[in-house]
Design an enzyme around this catalytic site. Sequence first.
Site, short mmCIF file in Angstrom:
data_model
loop_
_atom_site.label_atom_id
_atom_site.label_comp_id
_atom_site.label_asym_id
_atom_site.label_seq_id
_atom_site.Cartn_x
_atom_site.Cartn_y
_atom_site.Cartn_z
CB SER A 145 -0.86 0.02 1.26
OG SER A 145 -1.47 1.28 1.42
CE1 TYR A 158 -3.71 -2.31 5.04
CE2 TYR A 158 -3.04 -0.06 4.55
CZ TYR A 158 -3.50 -1.29 4.13
OH TYR A 158 -3.74 -1.52 2.79
P1 NDP Z 1 -11.13 -6.86 0.16
O1 NDP Z 1 -11.48 -6.84 1.61
O2 NDP Z 1 -12.09 -6.26 -0.84
O3 NDP Z 1 -10.85 -8.38 -0.28
C1 NDP Z 1 -10.01 -9.16 0.52
C2 NDP Z 1 -9.97 -10.59 0.02
O4 NDP Z 1 -9.10 -11.33 0.89
C3 NDP Z 1 -11.31 -11.29 0.08
O5 NDP Z 1 -11.35 -12.27 -0.92
C4 NDP Z 1 -11.28 -11.92 1.48
O6 NDP Z 1 -12.19 -13.01 1.57
C5 NDP Z 1 -9.82 -12.34 1.58
N1 NDP Z 1 -9.33 -12.41 2.96
C6 NDP Z 1 -9.33 -11.42 3.89
N2 NDP Z 1 -8.82 -11.87 5.05
C7 NDP Z 1 -8.48 -13.17 4.85
C8 NDP Z 1 -7.93 -14.18 5.69
N3 NDP Z 1 -7.64 -13.94 6.98
N4 NDP Z 1 -7.72 -15.41 5.17
C9 NDP Z 1 -8.04 -15.66 3.87
N5 NDP Z 1 -8.56 -14.75 3.04
C10 NDP Z 1 -8.79 -13.52 3.53
O7 NDP Z 1 -9.70 -6.17 0.09
P2 NDP Z 1 -8.91 -5.41 -1.09
O8 NDP Z 1 -9.05 -6.11 -2.35
O9 NDP Z 1 -9.23 -3.97 -1.01
O10 NDP Z 1 -7.42 -5.56 -0.52
C11 NDP Z 1 -6.50 -6.51 -1.00
C12 NDP Z 1 -5.10 -6.04 -0.61
O11 NDP Z 1 -4.87 -4.76 -1.18
C13 NDP Z 1 -4.89 -5.88 0.90
O12 NDP Z 1 -3.62 -6.36 1.25
C14 NDP Z 1 -4.98 -4.38 1.10
O13 NDP Z 1 -4.23 -3.97 2.23
C15 NDP Z 1 -4.38 -3.88 -0.19
N6 NDP Z 1 -4.73 -2.50 -0.51
C16 NDP Z 1 -6.03 -2.14 -0.77
C17 NDP Z 1 -6.34 -0.82 -1.06
C18 NDP Z 1 -7.74 -0.36 -1.35
O14 NDP Z 1 -7.96 0.85 -1.42
N7 NDP Z 1 -8.69 -1.26 -1.53
C19 NDP Z 1 -5.29 0.23 -1.10
C20 NDP Z 1 -3.97 -0.27 -0.81
C21 NDP Z 1 -3.72 -1.58 -0.54
P3 NDP Z 1 -12.84 -13.46 3.00
O15 NDP Z 1 -13.20 -12.20 3.72
O16 NDP Z 1 -14.01 -14.31 2.64
O17 NDP Z 1 -11.77 -14.25 3.71
#
Ligand code: NDP
Length: 256
Positions: A145, A158
């Site tokens: 990020s 974070y």
């Molecule tokens: P979302 O919350 O939209 O999606 C997260 C995905 O990861 C889901 O499929 C979720 O499924 C899965 N997930 C979350 N926790 C776990 C866990 N403990 N075990 C297994 N699967 C898990 O997140 P984003 O797509 O926004 O984020 C993805 C990455 O991008 C992250 O690392 C975030 O920090 C990074 N990021 C995002 C930004 C943004 O603005 N969106 C900006 C900068 C970085 P489920 O909940 O069913 O497990």
Amino acid sequence: KLRWTLEGRTALVTGGTRGIGRAVVEELARFGAVVHTCSRNEEELNKSLKEWQSEGLRVTGSVCDLSSREQRHQLIEEINSLFGGKLNILVNNAGTSIKKTTVEFTEEDYRKIMAVNLDSAYHFCQLAHPLLKNSGSGSIIFISSVAGVVSLGSSTVYAITKGAINQLTKNLACEWAKDNIRSNSIAPWYIKTSLVEHLLGNKEFYEGMISRTPLERVGEPEEVASLAAFLCMPASSYITGQVICVDGGMTVNGFF
Ligand code: NDP
């Protein structure tokens, strides 16, 4: 030899049912990779797998809470048998955030964010190393990020997980270059996903954020996925150890 393809490659993308992870799964598969993904919600995972299957994408998946060390071991065991002891691409995507100031974070918040964002990424690299090496050509992608590049004024825990991931990217690039494994980090600014929809829905917050963003909009998951795919292709074979911001120009903007 084709350089802009992922044909014949195998990939593990963590957290592929929503947001950025989902876009990465689809981008890699459309470029020809065979992809395995995971998430905690079985119903959502099965629904996604059906959708990908009907699109002709080669994606499999399993339920895994990657904050559990034991479940991380199990997932890599599955990958090991699924892909015959080899893996070309590891995308450490899943992550979580809690928006608080430094003094507000509880011990529990701290442990949770560390476990999901940093412990899991580090441990998956350790576990996947022999498989990446066996593939003859490995690529690790971290979804970091911009919070790990500049201070965003809150969400310190974070931010330190993402800063640590950016350093991990550089260490692995040097340590595992001899195994022909590259390691790169993608640092996005706001991307339209379920993780941040509550923030983007707040008009005041949204306008403040846009005013710092030269392109004057948030990003789409696909705009992160395209870089992830490129960084796994032979076309990017001399790029390793880099942290690349996908941020509409936010981190280079000194003029807001
Ligand atoms: P979302 O919350 O939209 O999606 C997260 C995905 O990861 C889901 O499929 C979720 O499924 C899965 N997930 C979350 N926790 C776990 C866990 N403990 N075990 C297994 N699967 C898990 O997140 P984003 O797509 O926004 O984020 C993805 C990455 O991008 C992250 O690392 C975030 O920090 C990074 N990021 C995002 C930004 C943004 O603005 N969106 C900006 C900068 C970085 P489920 O909940 O069913 O497990």
